[in-house]
Scaffold this active site. Structure first.
Site, PDB file in Angstrom:
ATOM      1  N   GLN A   1      -9.271 -28.043  14.983  1.00 36.48           N
ATOM      2  CA  GLN A   1      -8.744 -29.305  15.536  1.00 36.48           C
ATOM      3  C   GLN A   1      -9.890 -30.192  16.032  1.00 36.48           C
ATOM      4  OE1 GLN A   1      -4.793 -29.109  17.692  1.00 36.48           O
ATOM      5  NE2 GLN A   1      -5.884 -27.433  18.678  1.00 36.48           N
TER       6      GLN A   1
ATOM      7  N   ALA B   1     -14.105 -21.016  17.310  1.00 38.79           N
ATOM      8  CA  ALA B   1     -13.543 -20.128  18.336  1.00 38.79           C
ATOM      9  C   ALA B   1     -12.382 -19.353  17.753  1.00 38.79           C
ATOM     10  CB  ALA B   1     -13.064 -20.943  19.542  1.00 38.79           C
ATOM     11  N   TYR B   2     -12.107 -18.232  18.380  1.00 39.42           N
ATOM     12  CA  TYR B   2     -10.913 -17.442  18.060  1.00 39.42           C
ATOM     13  C   TYR B   2      -9.859 -17.937  19.044  1.00 39.42           C
ATOM     14  CZ  TYR B   2      -8.130 -13.217  17.144  1.00 39.42           C
ATOM     15  OH  TYR B   2      -7.131 -12.335  16.794  1.00 39.42           O
TER      16      TYR B   2
ATOM     17  N   TYR C   1     -17.669 -25.274  23.955  1.00 40.11           N
ATOM     18  CA  TYR C   1     -16.383 -25.606  24.586  1.00 40.11           C
ATOM     19  C   TYR C   1     -15.724 -24.358  25.145  1.00 40.11           C
ATOM     20  CZ  TYR C   1     -17.245 -29.887  22.065  1.00 40.11           C
ATOM     21  OH  TYR C   1     -17.841 -31.027  21.600  1.00 40.11           O
TER      22      TYR C   1
ATOM     23  N   THR D   1     -12.335 -23.133  28.139  1.00 42.38           N
ATOM     24  CA  THR D   1     -10.897 -23.319  28.293  1.00 42.38           C
ATOM     25  C   THR D   1     -10.406 -23.207  29.735  1.00 42.38           C
ATOM     26  OG1 THR D   1      -8.777 -22.296  27.704  1.00 42.38           O
ATOM     27  CG2 THR D   1     -10.652 -20.840  27.750  1.00 42.38           C
ATOM     28  N   ASP D   2      -9.284 -23.859  29.995  1.00 43.99           N
ATOM     29  CA  ASP D   2      -8.575 -23.721  31.276  1.00 43.99           C
ATOM     30  C   ASP D   2      -8.055 -22.288  31.466  1.00 43.99           C
ATOM     31  OD1 ASP D   2      -6.925 -24.175  29.054  1.00 43.99           O
ATOM     32  OD2 ASP D   2      -5.296 -24.994  30.258  1.00 43.99           O
TER      33      ASP D   2
ATOM     34  N   TYR E   1      -7.848 -13.598  25.413  1.00 45.36           N
ATOM     35  CA  TYR E   1      -8.495 -14.857  24.992  1.00 45.36           C
ATOM     36  C   TYR E   1      -9.333 -15.412  26.150  1.00 45.36           C
ATOM     37  CZ  TYR E   1      -8.845 -19.901  24.054  1.00 45.36           C
ATOM     38  OH  TYR E   1      -9.302 -21.189  23.905  1.00 45.36           O
TER      39      TYR E   1
ATOM     40  N   LYS F   1     -13.373 -15.922  26.333  1.00 43.34           N
ATOM     41  CA  LYS F   1     -13.978 -17.248  26.516  1.00 43.34           C
ATOM     42  C   LYS F   1     -14.873 -17.265  27.763  1.00 43.34           C
ATOM     43  CE  LYS F   1     -13.442 -20.567  24.488  1.00 43.34           C
ATOM     44  NZ  LYS F   1     -14.181 -21.124  23.312  1.00 43.34           N
TER      45      LYS F   1
ATOM     46  N   TRP G   1      -5.232 -27.568  26.807  1.00 42.05           N
ATOM     47  CA  TRP G   1      -4.053 -28.010  26.032  1.00 42.05           C
ATOM     48  C   TRP G   1      -4.454 -28.994  24.911  1.00 42.05           C
ATOM     49  CZ3 TRP G   1       1.163 -28.552  29.049  1.00 42.05           C
ATOM     50  CH2 TRP G   1       1.353 -27.410  29.827  1.00 42.05           C
TER      51      TRP G   1
HETATM   52  N1  NAP Z   1      -6.453 -25.260  21.290  1.00 43.38           N
HETATM   53  C1  NAP Z   1      -6.357 -25.359  22.616  1.00 43.38           C
HETATM   54  O1  NAP Z   1      -5.263 -25.574  23.185  1.00 43.38           O
HETATM   55  C2  NAP Z   1      -7.591 -25.226  23.475  1.00 43.38           C
HETATM   56  C3  NAP Z   1      -7.440 -25.335  24.874  1.00 43.38           C
HETATM   57  C4  NAP Z   1      -8.580 -25.221  25.665  1.00 43.38           C
HETATM   58  C5  NAP Z   1      -9.822 -25.000  25.094  1.00 43.38           C
HETATM   59  N2  NAP Z   1      -9.935 -24.888  23.732  1.00 43.38           N
HETATM   60  C6  NAP Z   1     -11.271 -24.641  23.176  1.00 43.38           C
HETATM   61  O2  NAP Z   1     -11.657 -25.788  22.438  1.00 43.38           O
HETATM   62  C7  NAP Z   1     -12.478 -25.404  21.328  1.00 43.38           C
HETATM   63  C8  NAP Z   1     -11.897 -25.974  20.033  1.00 43.38           C
HETATM   64  O3  NAP Z   1     -10.575 -25.446  19.869  1.00 43.38           O
HETATM   65  P1  NAP Z   1      -9.669 -25.839  18.612  1.00 43.38           P
HETATM   66  O4  NAP Z   1      -8.270 -25.955  19.105  1.00 43.38           O
HETATM   67  O5  NAP Z   1     -10.291 -26.962  17.865  1.00 43.38           O
HETATM   68  O6  NAP Z   1      -9.778 -24.490  17.760  1.00 43.38           O
HETATM   69  P2  NAP Z   1      -9.258 -24.214  16.268  1.00 43.38           P
HETATM   70  O7  NAP Z   1      -8.453 -25.362  15.794  1.00 43.38           O
HETATM   71  O8  NAP Z   1      -8.655 -22.855  16.260  1.00 43.38           O
HETATM   72  O9  NAP Z   1     -10.617 -24.205  15.441  1.00 43.38           O
HETATM   73  C9  NAP Z   1     -11.544 -23.179  15.549  1.00 43.38           C
HETATM   74  C10 NAP Z   1     -12.343 -23.148  14.273  1.00 43.38           C
HETATM   75  O10 NAP Z   1     -13.250 -22.047  14.373  1.00 43.38           O
HETATM   76  C11 NAP Z   1     -13.177 -21.299  13.168  1.00 43.38           C
HETATM   77  N3  NAP Z   1     -13.547 -19.908  13.365  1.00 43.38           N
HETATM   78  C12 NAP Z   1     -12.794 -18.905  13.863  1.00 43.38           C
HETATM   79  N4  NAP Z   1     -13.478 -17.755  13.837  1.00 43.38           N
HETATM   80  C13 NAP Z   1     -14.679 -18.038  13.296  1.00 43.38           C
HETATM   81  C14 NAP Z   1     -15.805 -17.266  12.986  1.00 43.38           C
HETATM   82  N5  NAP Z   1     -15.845 -15.945  13.218  1.00 43.38           N
HETATM   83  N6  NAP Z   1     -16.879 -17.869  12.436  1.00 43.38           N
HETATM   84  C15 NAP Z   1     -16.859 -19.198  12.179  1.00 43.38           C
HETATM   85  N7  NAP Z   1     -15.809 -19.992  12.435  1.00 43.38           N
HETATM   86  C16 NAP Z   1     -14.734 -19.415  13.001  1.00 43.38           C
HETATM   87  C17 NAP Z   1     -11.732 -21.421  12.750  1.00 43.38           C
HETATM   88  O11 NAP Z   1     -11.598 -21.055  11.388  1.00 43.38           O
HETATM   89  P3  NAP Z   1     -10.228 -20.324  10.908  1.00 43.38           P
HETATM   90  O12 NAP Z   1      -9.150 -21.335  11.152  1.00 43.38           O
HETATM   91  O13 NAP Z   1     -10.504 -20.017   9.478  1.00 43.38           O
HETATM   92  O14 NAP Z   1     -10.081 -19.114  11.785  1.00 43.38           O
HETATM   93  C18 NAP Z   1     -11.464 -22.884  13.029  1.00 43.38           C
HETATM   94  O15 NAP Z   1     -11.882 -23.710  11.963  1.00 43.38           O
HETATM   95  C19 NAP Z   1     -12.530 -23.879  21.361  1.00 43.38           C
HETATM   96  O16 NAP Z   1     -13.696 -23.478  22.038  1.00 43.38           O
HETATM   97  C20 NAP Z   1     -11.320 -23.487  22.186  1.00 43.38           C
HETATM   98  O17 NAP Z   1     -11.492 -22.243  22.823  1.00 43.38           O
HETATM   99  C21 NAP Z   1      -8.847 -24.998  22.916  1.00 43.38           C
END
Ligand code: NAP
Length: 305
Positions: A11, A59-60, A98, A100-101, A124, A128, A149
């Site tokens: 995202q 990220a996972y 990045y 997370t909350d 998770y 993180k 979020w």
């Molecule tokens: N989403 C939320 O609500 C949220 C909230 C707070 C903080 N965050 C943080 O914000 C950041 C961005 O989140 P996001 O929502 O954009 O995450 P996302 O949509 O899940 O994207 C993560 C990307 O990382 C890739 N990835 C996963 N495992 C990997 C690996 N081993 N090696 C290389 N790439 C890998 C994923 O590929 P695949 O799809 O192929 O696995 C995906 O393209 C993260 O640090 C997350 O922890 C997210």
């Protein structure tokens, strides 16, 4: 300026690719081309690119699955950021990471400060938090941006789930006992790019002076029900909705192996003070995100059938 972006298809990564373009050459990578949990899949690529900045949006993020495979979540979220921080130090680059909350336990009732005690409730969050600590330990020039979020209109997100549900069901149930700050990934990406633009060619030195953990999310707060109601109100294709009522629910009505913080609003005033920037109220951000042109793809993919 050369920037290496990891997690380009996520995202945030997707939005970063677009926002970073004016700043220089962006080398954008993702799984399966590289696996951040396996340094030998990317260290030579990093050295070849010789970036001034490494941005880790990989990220996972599957919170439910992380309970079943905590080792994998830990390798990606906990260990890899430390390796990236070491690599950044070795090549005189800055690292933007990045978090997370979900590092908080959600027991507070007022917005969380960076200095508040952490206490993740699930694997998770544990992974993180370990990633943050690894960057703090190994890094020299870094920012750890804790956001919350996060949503986008690409792929699967809370928004696309709500739009889809509203086209398939006459009633939806949304919880009122989870409160946070919905944050549009595009705005987070834009602010990241603005920071780098400010640092310019000396981004590593500029960021080293300001290194640390910062909260960065849209302002204001909402529970899931309020967020869903606003999504449905702003849906530019409301005529396609069949939903008649959105009912309040409690988290325990949706059994899950994952505990989530009940309250995880982030106080972003430190970021605002240091960088003189802030993200808008979540409702305004949502209105921008749900502009007809950007939502077209999401509502099309939400059509039943
Ligand atoms: N989403 C939320 O609500 C949220 C909230 C707070 C903080 N965050 C943080 O914000 C950041 C961005 O989140 P996001 O929502 O954009 O995450 P996302 O949509 O899940 O994207 C993560 C990307 O990382 C890739 N990835 C996963 N495992 C990997 C690996 N081993 N090696 C290389 N790439 C890998 C994923 O590929 P695949 O799809 O192929 O696995 C995906 O393209 C993260 O640090 C997350 O922890 C997210």
């Amino acid at each position: 300026m050369v920037i290496v972006l990891l997690g380009k298809n996520g995202q945030l990564g997707w939005e970063l690719q677009r926002s970073l373009l004016p700043l220089g050459e962006v080398v954008a990578l993702d799984y399966p081309q590289i696996d951040v949990a396996q340094p030998d899949t990317y260290v030579s690529l990093l050295r070849e690119a010789a970036p001034r900045v490494i941005i880790n949006a990989a990220a996972y993020t599957d919170v439910e699955r992380a309970e079943a495979e905590p080792e994998r979540a830990f390798a990606v979220n906990g260990t890899a950021p430390g390796v990236l921080a070491e690599q950044a130090v070795g090549m005189g680059a800055a690292l933007i990471h990045y978090s997370t909350d979900f590092v908080f336990d959600g027991k507070k009732t007022s917005p969380y400060l960076e200095t508040d005690p952490i206490g993740p409730l699930n694997q998770y969050g544990v992974s993180k938090l370990a990633g943050e600590q690894a960057v703090l330990q190994a890094g020299k020039s870094y920012l750890i941006l804790r956001t919350a979020w996060l949503y986008s209109l690409r792929g699967h997100s809370f928004i696309t789930r709500v739009l889809k549900g509203a086209r398939q069901k006459q009633s939806l149930r949304m919880v009122t006992d989870q409160v946070g700050s919905p944050t549009w990934a595009r705005l987070l990406a834009e602010v990241t790019a603005l920071l780098l633009a400010r640092g310019g060619e000396d981004a590593p030195g500029w960021l080293a002076e300001r290194r640390g953990v910062y909260h960065l999310a849209c302002s204001g707060q909402a529970n899931r029900l309020q967020w869903a109601q606003e999504i449905l109100r702003l849906d530019p294709h409301r005529e396609e909705q069949v939903v008649e009522v959105v009912l309040p629910a409690r988290s325990e009505e949706f059994p899950s192996p994952v505990k989530r913080p009940a309250y995880s609003v982030l106080d972003c005033s430190r970021f605002n003070r240091v960088f003189n920037m802030s993200l808008p109220d979540w409702r305004l951000a949502l209105r921008l995100a749900m502009d007809t042109s950007t939502v077209l793809a999401a509502s099309q993919s939400a059509r039943p059938g």
